[in-house]
Design a protein around this motif. Structure first.
Motif, mmCIF file in Angstrom:
data_model
loop_
_atom_site.group_PDB
_atom_site.id
_atom_site.type_symbol
_atom_site.label_atom_id
_atom_site.label_comp_id
_atom_site.label_asym_id
_atom_site.label_seq_id
_atom_site.Cartn_x
_atom_site.Cartn_y
_atom_site.Cartn_z
ATOM 1 N N THR A 20 0.862 -1.178 0.000
ATOM 2 C CA THR A 20 0.000 0.000 0.000
ATOM 3 C C THR A 20 0.902 1.232 0.000
ATOM 4 O O THR A 20 2.085 1.144 0.346
ATOM 5 N N GLN A 21 0.337 2.368 -0.359
ATOM 6 C CA GLN A 21 1.129 3.605 -0.339
ATOM 7 C C GLN A 21 1.644 3.893 1.062
ATOM 8 O O GLN A 21 2.785 4.320 1.231
ATOM 9 N N LYS A 22 0.811 3.650 2.052
ATOM 10 C CA LYS A 22 1.210 3.942 3.430
ATOM 11 C C LYS A 22 2.402 3.072 3.844
ATOM 12 O O LYS A 22 3.400 3.578 4.371
ATOM 13 N N SER A 25 5.584 4.106 1.747
ATOM 14 C CA SER A 25 6.186 5.385 2.138
ATOM 15 C C SER A 25 6.850 5.276 3.512
ATOM 16 O O SER A 25 7.935 5.817 3.717
ATOM 17 N N PHE A 32 3.534 9.850 4.308
ATOM 18 C CA PHE A 32 2.494 9.323 3.427
ATOM 19 C C PHE A 32 1.892 10.408 2.540
ATOM 20 O O PHE A 32 1.712 10.223 1.344
ATOM 21 N N HIS A 33 1.558 11.552 3.118
ATOM 22 C CA HIS A 33 0.904 12.614 2.347
ATOM 23 C C HIS A 33 1.826 13.167 1.261
ATOM 24 O O HIS A 33 1.379 13.471 0.154
ATOM 25 N N ASN A 36 1.874 10.455 -1.452
ATOM 26 C CA ASN A 36 0.599 10.428 -2.159
ATOM 27 C C ASN A 36 0.457 11.624 -3.095
ATOM 28 O O ASN A 36 -0.045 11.492 -4.218
ATOM 29 N N TYR A 37 0.914 12.797 -2.661
ATOM 30 C CA TYR A 37 0.895 13.992 -3.508
ATOM 31 C C TYR A 37 1.676 13.735 -4.793
ATOM 32 O O TYR A 37 1.197 13.997 -5.893
ATOM 33 N N TYR A 39 2.606 10.855 -6.111
ATOM 34 C CA TYR A 39 1.998 9.772 -6.882
ATOM 35 C C TYR A 39 0.875 10.322 -7.760
ATOM 36 O O TYR A 39 0.838 10.081 -8.962
ATOM 37 N N ARG A 40 -0.040 11.096 -7.151
ATOM 38 C CA ARG A 40 -1.150 11.674 -7.914
ATOM 39 C C ARG A 40 -0.654 12.653 -8.973
ATOM 40 O O ARG A 40 -1.153 12.678 -10.096
#
Length: 95
Positions: A20-22, A25, A32-33, A36-37, A39-40
């Motif tokens: 998972t991303q969490k 990371s 994580f944030h 995720n930033y 990645y998007r």
């Protein structure tokens, strides 16, 4: 290594990791944030290289009036008489 290059490399590793991303990371010591930033961001850029959307002019009218039609990926269609470039730019960025 620049942050963009580093994050591009990490996103590539993530996509093949099965995590998972969490979990990914955390295992790399990245928030994580932040991950995720990036990645998007990289996914959006891959979907629209260069950040531009193609705008076609069809059937120029003799009066010189212009019409535009924006079709969003969710199916919403906007038809605009005499669109200003600034308005089109803002409408494109809304999605």
């Amino acid at each position: 290594m620049k942050i963009r290059e580093e994050m591009t490399r990490l996103v590539g590793e993530y996509e093949t990791s099965g995590q998972t991303q969490k979990c990914f990371s955390e295992s790399r010591g990245i928030g994580f944030h932040k991950f995720n930033y990036w990645y998007r961001k990289l996914q959006r850029e891959a979907a629209h290289p260069g950040g531009f959307h193609k705008i076609e002019c069809q059937g120029a009218r003799p009066s010189g009036d212009c019409r535009a039609e924006l079709v969003y990926p969710n199916g919403v269609v906007l038809r605009i008489d005499r669109p200003e470039p600034e308005l089109l730019s803002r409408l494109i960025r809304m999605y």
